[in-house]
Design a protein around this motif. Structure first.
Motif, PDB file in Angstrom:
ATOM      1  N   ALA A 193       0.833  -1.208   0.000  1.00  0.00           N
ATOM      2  CA  ALA A 193       0.000   0.000   0.000  1.00  0.00           C
ATOM      3  C   ALA A 193       0.867   1.257   0.000  1.00  0.00           C
ATOM      4  CB  ALA A 193      -0.926   0.007   1.212  1.00  0.00           C
ATOM      5  N   HIS A 194       0.394   2.259  -0.732  1.00  0.00           N
ATOM      6  CA  HIS A 194       1.077   3.565  -0.797  1.00  0.00           C
ATOM      7  C   HIS A 194       0.513   4.426   0.334  1.00  0.00           C
ATOM      8  CE1 HIS A 194       2.614   7.360  -2.110  1.00  0.00           C
ATOM      9  NE2 HIS A 194       3.069   6.881  -3.260  1.00  0.00           N
ATOM     10  N   LYS A 195       1.283   4.611   1.386  1.00  0.00           N
ATOM     11  CA  LYS A 195       0.817   5.334   2.581  1.00  0.00           C
ATOM     12  C   LYS A 195       0.830   6.852   2.392  1.00  0.00           C
ATOM     13  CE  LYS A 195       0.755   1.455   4.919  1.00  0.00           C
ATOM     14  NZ  LYS A 195       0.214   0.807   5.986  1.00  0.00           N
ATOM     15  N   GLY A 196       1.386   7.335   1.270  1.00  0.00           N
ATOM     16  CA  GLY A 196       1.470   8.774   1.055  1.00  0.00           C
ATOM     17  C   GLY A 196       0.342   9.364   0.236  1.00  0.00           C
ATOM     18  N   CYS A 197      -0.670   8.558  -0.096  1.00  0.00           N
ATOM     19  CA  CYS A 197      -1.803   9.050  -0.890  1.00  0.00           C
ATOM     20  C   CYS A 197      -2.557  10.144  -0.130  1.00  0.00           C
ATOM     21  CB  CYS A 197      -2.777   7.919  -1.190  1.00  0.00           C
ATOM     22  SG  CYS A 197      -2.144   6.639  -2.277  1.00  0.00           S
ATOM     23  N   THR A 198      -3.214  10.997  -0.883  1.00  0.00           N
ATOM     24  CA  THR A 198      -4.098  11.998  -0.280  1.00  0.00           C
ATOM     25  C   THR A 198      -5.172  11.290   0.534  1.00  0.00           C
ATOM     26  OG1 THR A 198      -3.740  13.311  -2.284  1.00  0.00           O
ATOM     27  CG2 THR A 198      -5.506  14.021  -0.805  1.00  0.00           C
ATOM     28  N   GLU A 199      -5.731  10.236  -0.043  1.00  0.00           N
ATOM     29  CA  GLU A 199      -6.694   9.358   0.634  1.00  0.00           C
ATOM     30  C   GLU A 199      -6.339   7.931   0.255  1.00  0.00           C
ATOM     31  OE1 GLU A 199     -10.828  10.140  -0.306  1.00  0.00           O
ATOM     32  OE2 GLU A 199     -10.424  12.286  -0.445  1.00  0.00           O
ATOM     33  N   LEU A 200      -6.437   7.016   1.204  1.00  0.00           N
ATOM     34  CA  LEU A 200      -6.236   5.592   0.932  1.00  0.00           C
ATOM     35  C   LEU A 200      -7.433   4.840   1.487  1.00  0.00           C
ATOM     36  CD1 LEU A 200      -4.343   3.411  -0.250  1.00  0.00           C
ATOM     37  CD2 LEU A 200      -3.371   3.175   2.052  1.00  0.00           C
ATOM     38  N   HIS A 201      -8.211   4.251   0.587  1.00  0.00           N
ATOM     39  CA  HIS A 201      -9.389   3.487   0.973  1.00  0.00           C
ATOM     40  C   HIS A 201      -9.028   2.006   0.949  1.00  0.00           C
ATOM     41  CE1 HIS A 201     -12.190   6.946   0.325  1.00  0.00           C
ATOM     42  NE2 HIS A 201     -11.210   7.314  -0.483  1.00  0.00           N
ATOM     43  N   VAL A 202      -9.231   1.323   2.051  1.00  0.00           N
ATOM     44  CA  VAL A 202      -8.988  -0.113   2.126  1.00  0.00           C
ATOM     45  C   VAL A 202     -10.338  -0.805   1.982  1.00  0.00           C
ATOM     46  CG1 VAL A 202      -8.085  -2.016   3.519  1.00  0.00           C
ATOM     47  CG2 VAL A 202      -6.964   0.237   3.595  1.00  0.00           C
ATOM     48  N   VAL A 203     -10.437  -1.701   0.990  1.00  0.00           N
ATOM     49  CA  VAL A 203     -11.705  -2.381   0.697  1.00  0.00           C
ATOM     50  C   VAL A 203     -11.526  -3.892   0.866  1.00  0.00           C
ATOM     51  CG1 VAL A 203     -12.525  -0.562  -0.857  1.00  0.00           C
ATOM     52  CG2 VAL A 203     -11.174  -2.443  -1.787  1.00  0.00           C
ATOM     53  N   SER A 204     -12.645  -4.600   0.852  1.00  0.00           N
ATOM     54  CA  SER A 204     -12.605  -6.036   1.133  1.00  0.00           C
ATOM     55  C   SER A 204     -12.012  -6.864  -0.009  1.00  0.00           C
ATOM     56  CB  SER A 204     -14.008  -6.539   1.467  1.00  0.00           C
ATOM     57  OG  SER A 204     -14.871  -6.357   0.351  1.00  0.00           O
ATOM     58  N   GLY A 205     -12.194  -6.440  -1.240  1.00  0.00           N
ATOM     59  CA  GLY A 205     -11.703  -7.252  -2.357  1.00  0.00           C
ATOM     60  C   GLY A 205     -11.756  -6.506  -3.676  1.00  0.00           C
ATOM     61  N   MET A 206     -11.455  -7.234  -4.746  1.00  0.00           N
ATOM     62  CA  MET A 206     -11.334  -6.627  -6.068  1.00  0.00           C
ATOM     63  C   MET A 206     -12.661  -6.104  -6.609  1.00  0.00           C
ATOM     64  SD  MET A 206      -8.166  -6.622  -6.632  1.00  0.00           S
ATOM     65  CE  MET A 206      -7.983  -6.294  -8.376  1.00  0.00           C
ATOM     66  N   HIS A 207     -13.759  -6.774  -6.347  1.00  0.00           N
ATOM     67  CA  HIS A 207     -15.051  -6.304  -6.858  1.00  0.00           C
ATOM     68  C   HIS A 207     -15.395  -4.937  -6.267  1.00  0.00           C
ATOM     69  CE1 HIS A 207     -15.884  -9.939  -9.032  1.00  0.00           C
ATOM     70  NE2 HIS A 207     -15.693 -10.665  -7.957  1.00  0.00           N
ATOM     71  N   GLU A 208     -15.193  -4.812  -4.959  1.00  0.00           N
ATOM     72  CA  GLU A 208     -15.476  -3.534  -4.314  1.00  0.00           C
ATOM     73  C   GLU A 208     -14.506  -2.465  -4.806  1.00  0.00           C
ATOM     74  OE1 GLU A 208     -15.876  -1.498   0.114  1.00  0.00           O
ATOM     75  OE2 GLU A 208     -15.424  -3.638  -0.013  1.00  0.00           O
ATOM     76  N   ARG A 209     -13.260  -2.857  -5.031  1.00  0.00           N
ATOM     77  CA  ARG A 209     -12.259  -1.903  -5.533  1.00  0.00           C
ATOM     78  C   ARG A 209     -12.701  -1.321  -6.874  1.00  0.00           C
ATOM     79  NH1 ARG A 209      -6.187  -3.826  -7.233  1.00  0.00           N
ATOM     80  NH2 ARG A 209      -5.064  -2.124  -6.246  1.00  0.00           N
ATOM     81  N   LYS A 210     -13.110  -2.183  -7.806  1.00  0.00           N
ATOM     82  CA  LYS A 210     -13.504  -1.709  -9.137  1.00  0.00           C
ATOM     83  C   LYS A 210     -14.788  -0.879  -9.084  1.00  0.00           C
ATOM     84  CE  LYS A 210     -12.962  -5.802 -10.913  1.00  0.00           C
ATOM     85  NZ  LYS A 210     -13.006  -6.895 -11.887  1.00  0.00           N
ATOM     86  N   GLN A 211     -15.695  -1.236  -8.194  1.00  0.00           N
ATOM     87  CA  GLN A 211     -16.909  -0.430  -8.037  1.00  0.00           C
ATOM     88  C   GLN A 211     -16.551   0.965  -7.529  1.00  0.00           C
ATOM     89  OE1 GLN A 211     -20.342  -1.268  -8.771  1.00  0.00           O
ATOM     90  NE2 GLN A 211     -20.294   0.951  -8.659  1.00  0.00           N
ATOM     91  N   ARG A 212     -15.611   1.043  -6.603  1.00  0.00           N
ATOM     92  CA  ARG A 212     -15.194   2.347  -6.079  1.00  0.00           C
ATOM     93  C   ARG A 212     -14.508   3.179  -7.154  1.00  0.00           C
ATOM     94  NH1 ARG A 212     -14.876   1.932  -0.357  1.00  0.00           N
ATOM     95  NH2 ARG A 212     -14.434   4.151  -0.113  1.00  0.00           N
ATOM     96  N   PHE A 213     -13.705   2.521  -8.027  1.00  0.00           N
ATOM     97  CA  PHE A 213     -13.106   3.251  -9.155  1.00  0.00           C
ATOM     98  C   PHE A 213     -14.213   3.940  -9.951  1.00  0.00           C
ATOM     99  CE2 PHE A 213      -9.425  -0.010  -9.555  1.00  0.00           C
ATOM    100  CZ  PHE A 213      -8.591   0.749  -8.767  1.00  0.00           C
ATOM    101  N   THR A 214     -15.256   3.188 -10.253  1.00  0.00           N
ATOM    102  CA  THR A 214     -16.356   3.711 -11.054  1.00  0.00           C
ATOM    103  C   THR A 214     -17.096   4.823 -10.311  1.00  0.00           C
ATOM    104  OG1 THR A 214     -16.582   1.573 -12.149  1.00  0.00           O
ATOM    105  CG2 THR A 214     -18.445   3.069 -12.328  1.00  0.00           C
ATOM    106  N   ASP A 215     -17.347   4.619  -9.042  1.00  0.00           N
ATOM    107  CA  ASP A 215     -18.093   5.602  -8.256  1.00  0.00           C
ATOM    108  C   ASP A 215     -17.331   6.914  -8.082  1.00  0.00           C
ATOM    109  OD1 ASP A 215     -20.083   3.688  -7.953  1.00  0.00           O
ATOM    110  OD2 ASP A 215     -19.490   3.145  -5.904  1.00  0.00           O
ATOM    111  N   LEU A 216     -16.029   6.845  -7.915  1.00  0.00           N
ATOM    112  CA  LEU A 216     -15.233   8.030  -7.582  1.00  0.00           C
ATOM    113  C   LEU A 216     -14.663   8.768  -8.794  1.00  0.00           C
ATOM    114  CD1 LEU A 216     -13.233   6.694  -4.490  1.00  0.00           C
ATOM    115  CD2 LEU A 216     -15.153   8.304  -4.488  1.00  0.00           C
TER     116      LEU A 216
END
Length: 193
Positions: free
Chosen positions: A74-97
């Motif tokens: 994980a990149h700890k220097g991000c402006t925001e770092l969202h930790v999600v449960s898995g890849m499906h949630e990750r891709k949904q967040r990409f789309t949402d944000l």
């Protein structure tokens, strides 16, 4: 476009052209005032995009699955770092944000993200621009394959322009900004399909 999801590899290929281009992408997006939404990693092209965007004063939002945080990537220097449960949630967040998606070189995960963004656009889960930066001809064969799917008829004519391609980042970003949404499958009747 205020935020773009950037899809790319977590590997660092031997040829420096890819890592250097990733740095240019991060810097260019920051200079345009476009925030980077990406996979949250510190390695490879992902890390290069994030670091260069941050160095240029840009906003970087990382979205990373718990398992990868545990693997210490994980990149700890991000402006925001969202930790999600898995890849499906990750891709949904990409789309949402994000207001759109840009793909630079990467491997299997990058292809998964690109094709999902295209598929979701085609169906109607989003109508955001999907860009493909074909740096150094990396995606020539993929572009040819996509054209073959169009020519054969597996991609409908009204969806042939979903994947926006260029080898120049500024031109690609301008094309993405000018993107006009297409008629989605959800908007069609059976006779149109």
């Amino acid at each position: 476009m205020k935020r773009l999801a950037v899809y790319c590899g977590s590997a660092t290929p031997e040829n420096p052209i890819y890592i250097n281009a990733a740095r240019e992408v991060g810097k260019a997006l920051a200079k345009r005032g476009i925030a980077v939404v990406y996979g949250g990693g510190r390695l490879g092209l992902m890390g290069a995009v994030a670091d260069s965007a941050l160095e240029a004063g840009g906003e970087v939002i990382g979205i990373i699955p718990e398992a990868l945080v545990g693997a210490e990537v994980a990149h700890k220097g991000c402006t925001e770092l969202h930790v999600v449960s898995g890849m499906h949630e990750r891709k949904q967040r990409f789309t949402d944000l994000s207001d759109g998606f840009i793909t630079i070189p990467g491997g299997v995960g990058t292809m998964d993200e690109l094709w999902e963004a295209i598929s979701w656009s085609q169906l109607g889960y989003h109508q955001k621009p999907v860009g493909l930066l074909n740096m150094a001809g990396f995606y020539d064969q993929l572009i040819a394959f996509n054209q073959n799917m169009i020519d054969v008829g597996f991609i409908r004519p009204q969806h042939a322009g979903i994947m926006i391609v260029d080898d120049n980042l500024d031109v690609l970003l301008d094309k993405m900004a000018a993107y006009v949404p297409h008629k989605t499958i959800f908007q069609m009747k059976a006779d149109d399909l």
